[in-house]
Scaffold this motif. Structure first.
Motif, mmCIF file in Angstrom:
data_model
loop_
_atom_site.group_PDB
_atom_site.id
_atom_site.type_symbol
_atom_site.label_atom_id
_atom_site.label_comp_id
_atom_site.label_asym_id
_atom_site.label_seq_id
_atom_site.Cartn_x
_atom_site.Cartn_y
_atom_site.Cartn_z
ATOM 1 N N THR A 187 6.364 31.131 -23.982
ATOM 2 C CA THR A 187 5.897 32.212 -23.098
ATOM 3 C C THR A 187 5.251 33.341 -23.891
ATOM 4 O OG1 THR A 187 7.668 31.673 -21.539
ATOM 5 C CG2 THR A 187 6.582 33.797 -21.258
ATOM 6 N N LYS A 218 1.470 34.837 -23.705
ATOM 7 C CA LYS A 218 1.176 36.252 -23.486
ATOM 8 C C LYS A 218 0.357 36.850 -24.636
ATOM 9 C CE LYS A 218 5.098 37.314 -20.457
ATOM 10 N NZ LYS A 218 6.333 38.103 -20.284
ATOM 11 N N LEU A 273 4.747 42.963 -27.072
ATOM 12 C CA LEU A 273 5.380 41.906 -26.279
ATOM 13 C C LEU A 273 6.765 42.336 -25.793
ATOM 14 C CD1 LEU A 273 4.452 38.800 -28.474
ATOM 15 C CD2 LEU A 273 3.392 39.485 -26.309
#
Length: 483
Positions: free
Chosen positions: A120, A124, A322
């Protein structure tokens, strides 16, 4: 329209009846989904044999049957036989969709813990870097910015190839995907050209399926054995099984680590509940992640980005932007200063890592209260170990239901209780109702205390007697905190 010959390209087969010029509708391995003109691939699963459903597929209109045996009645349909239909299914699906992975830079992430976070975060990060990317993960599937609900950690071959075809059509250049041991063992990733593979770690899990740890390791290793020479194999240098994964790989071997010699090095400078200051290859980076296990996850993300040709000077500032993935060390704070951490940890090692992460940042003046259960119809041997890990690093532990599925919740909890030593039994409560267990933990907590609710993470349901009921740990905690 594609023909039977088109979808069998590169596959060894025998034409028993019919013609290779027969047009192809859709590919199916579930006879219930077959419609007129479809191909039915009879695969042998863990519980059922697809060959038993050939008559149903014919009844529903299948014009092509692909099987491992020639002694099946197919009426006027074409019959193709080959050695391994499960492995061929991925290749057939890839041919049907125009081999989409050939037009994507696909990176697979495998290991017991960390797969969802790494895949993930890579997705991103690459979006932030200005790239179009897709994601196949436990939580969600993404095609560019379009979201699809996830059904499995790694979906079946037909879904994978369909998703990748959508990614190509949407102009995606990258695809980041979790690769589970089940998917590797069942050849669900056949037909995918990988540009990179990442190994996180290997600990106690899925032994209900693999039976032995050796077989579990063998399944993971198969992924790296099959990587092409042009790909990279990135492993955790501090994980003892990292080198085992690389023994037979043709891919370029790279490693990340905090302790051992590695191509991508990290040092933890500061640890806080809301983040860590890391030195990545000598450059200081503030991150919104807690716990050493997350330092490893971030290093896998960083190393992969560099191996995919991204610029260090662009990557590091974006890593500091992040945020944690849903249900992975997610922190909630009550109005009166209590903290709750929701995490998907559902293996002994994952639970140990999360509790280690909490221990690293706690002052010692606060309580750690852990709420944890274990899933039903899964590996029973990890239940007492889960409870033991929870008790070792918590001031209070509440054993409760996870997803009991078809099992009796009280029996699952009893299996967990077997791992609790008599001298620490007094700090353990057993509360079957998960909401009441969470509520009790919140009531026991004082200002500054940390409540860990482990096991379900991002899941928004609880499966009881085979029925899924809405249940979201974060929603429950927020509701209790705000009462």
């Amino acid at each position: 329209m594609k023909t039977l010959k088109d979808i069998l390209s590169g596959i060894e087969f025998e034409l028993v009846t019919g013609s290779l010029s027969t047009p192809v509708g859709q590919i199916q391995f579930d006879s219930r989904k077959v419609k007129a003109g479809d191909v039915f691939v009879a695969t042998s699963g863990t519980h059922v044999d697809g060959h038993d459903f050939i008559p149903k597929a014919i009844e529903n209109g299948a014009t092509i049957i692909i099987a491992e045996r020639a002694d099946v009645a197919v009426g006027e349909a074409c019959l193709i036989t080959l050695k391994n239909t499960a492995a061929a299914l991925g290749l057939i699906a890839a041919n049907f969709h125009g081999n989409p992975s050939q037009n994507l830079r696909v990176v697979g992430v495998t290991g017991t813990n960390g797969k969802t976070t790494i895949a993930t975060l890579l997705y991103k990060l690459f979006i932030k870097l200005g790239n179009k990317a897709g994601l196949i993960s436990t939580i969600k599937y993404y095609v560019g910015e379009e979201e699809f609900p996830a059904t499995h950690t790694t979906p079946d071959s037909l879904q994978i190839q369909s998703l990748m075809a959508k990614m190509v059509e949407a102009g995606c250049e990258y695809c980041f995907m979790e690769v589970s041991s089940h998917a590797i063992d069942q050849d669900r990733i056949a037909g995918i050209k990988f540009e990179g593979g990442i190994f996180t770690n290997l600990t106690h899990d899925h032994l209900d399926y693999h039976k032995t740890f050796a077989e579990y390791l063998k399944a993971k290793k198969k992924f790296f054995d099959n990587l092409p020479a042009a790909a990279f194999a990135l492993t955790n240098a501090d994980e003892k099984n990292g080198k085992v994964m690389l023994q037979n790989t043709k891919a370029s071997q790279k490693a990340y680590g905090l302790k051992s010699l590695a191509d991508f090095k990290c040092k933890v400078i500061e640890k806080h509940l809301d983040g860590m200051l890391l030195a990545i290859d000598g450059r200081e980076v503030w991150t919104h992640f807690s716990g050493i296990f997350n330092a490893y996850n971030l290093m896998a993300v960083y190393g992969s980005a560099i191996l995919l040709g991204e610029d260090v000077e662009k990557v590091l500032p974006l890593i500091s932007e992040l945020r944690p993935v849903a249900g992975r060390f997610e922190i909630l704070r009550s109005p009166d200063g209590k903290y709750a951490i929701v995490d998907y940890a559902h293996t002994p090692d994952a639970l140990k890592n999360v509790l280690n992460g909490i221990s690293e940042i706690r002052t010692g003046n606060e309580q750690v209260i852990t709420v944890v259960g274990a899933g039903g119809d899964r590996d029973k041997t990890k239940r007492p170990v889960m409870a033991k890990e929870a008790v070792m690093q918590s001031d209070r532990v509440i054993l409760t239901s996870d997803n009991p599925r078809t099992e009796v919740p009280e029996q699952i909890i009893a299996d967990m209780e077997a791992g609790v030593e008599p001298h620490v039994r007094k700090k353990v409560l057993s509360i079957v109702n998960r909401k009441e267990a969470i509520r009790t933990a919140c009531m026991l907590a004082k200002t500054g205390d940390i409540i860990l609710v482990a096991g379900k993470g991002h899941e928004d349901y609880q499966e009881i007697n085979g029925v899924k009921h809405h249940f979201d740990d974060k929603e429950v905690i927020a509701e209790i905190f705000n009462e």
